[in-house]
Each structure stands twice: as structure tokens, then as C-alpha cells.
Enzyme design. Sequence first.
Site, PDB file in Angstrom:
ATOM      1  N   GLU A 168      -1.983 -10.648   8.044  1.00  0.00           N
ATOM      2  CA  GLU A 168      -0.974  -9.643   7.574  1.00  0.00           C
ATOM      3  C   GLU A 168       0.315 -10.418   7.649  1.00  0.00           C
ATOM      4  O   GLU A 168       0.877 -10.966   8.645  1.00  0.00           O
ATOM      5  CB  GLU A 168      -0.751  -8.250   8.067  1.00  0.00           C
ATOM      6  CG  GLU A 168       0.385  -7.299   7.663  1.00  0.00           C
ATOM      7  CD  GLU A 168       0.146  -5.959   8.358  1.00  0.00           C
ATOM      8  OE1 GLU A 168      -0.869  -5.583   8.465  1.00  0.00           O
ATOM      9  OE2 GLU A 168       1.315  -5.494   8.222  1.00  0.00           O
ATOM     10  N   GLU A 173      10.309  -5.083   6.339  1.00  0.00           N
ATOM     11  CA  GLU A 173      10.037  -3.646   6.613  1.00  0.00           C
ATOM     12  C   GLU A 173      11.500  -3.114   6.992  1.00  0.00           C
ATOM     13  O   GLU A 173      12.132  -3.878   7.631  1.00  0.00           O
ATOM     14  CB  GLU A 173       8.875  -3.377   7.906  1.00  0.00           C
ATOM     15  CG  GLU A 173       7.612  -3.754   7.224  1.00  0.00           C
ATOM     16  CD  GLU A 173       6.568  -3.414   8.280  1.00  0.00           C
ATOM     17  OE1 GLU A 173       5.871  -2.525   8.098  1.00  0.00           O
ATOM     18  OE2 GLU A 173       6.647  -4.202   9.237  1.00  0.00           O
TER      19      GLU A 173
END
Length: 419
Positions: A168, A173
Site C-alpha cells: 500500500e 491522507e
Amino acid sequence: MAAHRARRWSLGGLVLLLTAALAVGVLITTTSPAVNRAQAAPAAQTWSDDFDGAAGSAPNSAKWSLETGGSGNGNHELQYYSKSSDNVSLDGNGHLVITARKNSDSGLQCWNGTCQYTSARLNTAQTFTQAYGRFEARIKVPRGQGVWPAFWMLGDDLGSAGWPNSGEIDVMENVGKEPGTVHGTIHGPGYSGSGGIGAAYTLPNGKAFADDFHVFAVDWTPTSITWSVDGQNYQTRTPSDVNGKKWVYDHPFFVILNLAVGGDWPGSPDAGTSFPQTMTVDYVHVTSASSAQFTGAIKGIGGKCVDVAGASTADETPIQLHDCNGADAQKWTVGGDGTVRALGKCLDVRAASTDDGALVQLYGCNGTKAQQWTLTSGGDLTNTGADKCLDAKDNSSADGTRLQIWTCGGTANQKWTLG
């Protein structure tokens, strides 16, 4: 930060991956050792979405799949991901808008009972995957405690290898309780969840990411991943950073955009969080090679260097010729994404003009054609938006000579060398 997350894939998304045939688009650009990499043609754009379309229309189904469900995604998130235009649509002005709302449908069930919120999550697992390159998006994030927008990627072998073995890459974010900070993280076998490896980037002067659009990117090669915000690199990760564990960033990944609500990391919304909240995406662009192809001086007529006047980082700062001095104001990165960058900002044609004599300036990177350049083997640094050359005004090599664009004529004041 992202290290608090246990996993980010949903059950529905995993089933989709197990049953779908994934389209793989691996493109790696190489050059002969005899060719100066900085003078090679910029990497090709392999995939993009600029979200052009009518207001209220759905995102392009040839590029994106919409996920549904309220499983909590392993993080105790509170939203139900919906395909409704109330949650995901184009705005008619070249943007994708993902909207988180309070749920009013008592029949909509989530992992913890009746769903409290609805939102949206899109991925390219069925339509586009790629190993290596520059993955970039221009996004305006929402604000408020408990909101969690993200631009990220998962390995295309998720269905067979499982998470985190498939890998990932979190490009961006943000959690609402940290309005001025974003996080970039990698998760893999032995370094996932609380052990995810990453760093944070915080805007200066107390600014919030929700106040404006910002460009978030990773430049990914077989041996490194570098994160940037608005052209400013803030971390690089290499195989040595995973401390002997497996570096799983050697195969194609797919792109994800989503806006979560609540969860273990951001916590739940509070009384100060207003709804609806929107994550607005101007574009997503992918190119086939890392952008960091060359960093150093750009020299022109009289051996003078391309220089940012006063070493200022303000938008619209003039670009000029100056005696070469090795300062940061003369250190330019010529990138595979077509940009030429210094001091965290881009070489830009003022007002995106295509006219002879249009001045060149420093400006926040925004992905427009006014900031796209090609350095040819003949030494022409051409603005591709105008199809004109970077030019030293009046054929001068004096300190302070302004730079502009002009019809390419092969003259000395239009010839540039790197290093």
C-alpha cells in the site's frame, strides 16, 4: 497518522478484485547510457482524468469503479460507501466532488448498526494499474474533526497475496483534527498498521489544507518512493527503510480516492463538525517515469544561470539571468512530468499566455500547460502549451535580464544547458 490503521480494503472491494480481470499497464522509460537523462524527452502521461463532464454526472466508468458498503474497512469507519450522485459526481467545472453526508435512510446498515453517514470511494482496479512513475492529484480536502480524505494505491495482487503483502502506498491522507498536516506512508509485510513507514508534511504559517487546492504526488522508481506537496519533496523511502523486510513496491498498483468518516485514527465527528463535507479533486495524472530526472543549474547566454529573483518563493516572482552562485534559487529540477521546479514551485508562463514576450515567473505547481516544458537535444527549452522557447529578453546576458517565451529561432539567447 496512517500507522494507526489496520487495513484499508473493503470486503466488497476485495470480492471485486477476486472476480475482475485487472488491466495491467506497466510502462518503464529507460535511456541509453550515452544519453543525458535530463535531455531525454519527458515521460509520457499514461493515464489521467481531468473530470470534464456535465454537472451531476457520474465519474467515467471506463476509468473508475465505485465501491459500496458499510463494513468499516477494518478501521471502524462510520460511513456507507454509496454510488449515489449525492455522494459522488462531477460539478461541471472540471472537478470530481466526493461528499460525506449524514445518513437519513434507516434501512442502510453498517457494521455497527444503522449507518450514520454516507460517502464515496473510487478505484481503478479494473481499468488501470501501473508500476513506477509519477502519480499526482490536485485536491481540496474537507475540514472538521472525524473526516478522513485519502489519495492512495494498493497492489494489483491484493486478491491473491492479501493485504499487506500486496503493498500500500498512501500518497496523501489528512485527518480533520490536523487541518494543516498530511501524511504519506507505505504498508507492507511486517510494517503495516501501527508499523507503517512514513512521514508528515505541515503547511507553514498555520495554514489549513482545506483552504485551497494542493498538489499531492509520489515519484516511484524500482529503488525509491518520494512524496511531495505542491512540488516540495518531504520524504523518500528506499528498500533500506523496511529493515530487512520485503520491499513489495515492484509490481503494478491501482489508484483509490475516498472520503471516510470516523474510524480508529481520526476519531468520530464531534459537535463542531458540520455536514455535508466535500473532497474536491481537480485532476489525477499518471506518467511513466519518476519526475526527478535532473537537479542543478540551467545555464544560458553568457554562461549565466536561470535564477529566481531575490530567492523569493512568492507566486509571480520574476525569473531572470544571474551570475551562477550555486544558491537554491538556481537549483532547478527538470522532471519527467514536464515541470521545471525550484524552491518548491514551478517555472510558469504568466497568465498562461502564448504570445511572444510573455514573461516567465515562479508559481505554485498546478498541472497546467503553462508549466509544461520540454528540453530538446538541441538545447531549446520549449513551453509545450505555447510551443515557444524560453528566451533571454533583448538577447542580453546582463544580470537581471528577464526571461520570456518567444517563437523558437535557434539563437544564443534561446539555448540552455543543464549542470
